[in-house]
Design an enzyme around this catalytic site. Structure first.
Site, PDB file in Angstrom:
ATOM      1  N   ARG A 163      32.294  42.535  27.545  1.00 41.62           N
ATOM      2  CA  ARG A 163      32.314  42.829  28.984  1.00 41.62           C
ATOM      3  C   ARG A 163      33.287  43.956  29.310  1.00 41.62           C
ATOM      4  NH1 ARG A 163      33.563  37.484  31.834  1.00 41.62           N
ATOM      5  NH2 ARG A 163      34.828  37.318  29.987  1.00 41.62           N
ATOM      6  N   ASN A 180      28.975  36.954  31.592  1.00 43.84           N
ATOM      7  CA  ASN A 180      28.482  36.108  30.508  1.00 43.84           C
ATOM      8  C   ASN A 180      27.472  35.116  31.075  1.00 43.84           C
ATOM      9  OD1 ASN A 180      30.074  37.224  28.495  1.00 43.84           O
ATOM     10  ND2 ASN A 180      31.694  35.715  28.692  1.00 43.84           N
TER      11      ASN A 180
END
Length: 96
Positions: A24, A42
């Site tokens: 990320r 996520n």
């Protein structure tokens, strides 16, 4: 002749070893470098979802780099890219 800059919005689902490996943060850094706005998060199934908006040439570069992944530890197995209608403009790129 002036370059035409087409704004694109895509939804991307990335699967593989993409959680717990800095994916990320890597995605956010790539987005900033490529002038892409949107978000990354996520998902419960171990994949990562990205909503991204940017100009065509930068989006292509962003998606190619994204497919390589951030490090030796990450492994992108599949990237499902869905073109979307540009509905609104994001201000920045967030990690959710």
């Amino acid at each position: 002749m002036k370059e035409v800059r087409i704004l694109r919005q895509v939804n991307v689902i990335v699967s593989g070893r993409v959680q717990g490996v800095g994916f990320r943060v890597f995605t956010q850094q790539l987005a900033v470098e490529n002038e892409i706005v949107g978000w990354v998060r996520n998902l419960d199934d171990g994949s990562v979802e990205i909503e991204a908006q940017g100009h065509d040439m930068m989006m292509e570069k962003f998606l190619k780099q994204l497919n390589k992944g951030p490090s030796f530890f990450a492994k992108v197995k599949n990237m499902e890219v869905t073109e979307k209608e540009v509905t609104h403009s994001f201000q920045k790129f967030d990690i959710k």
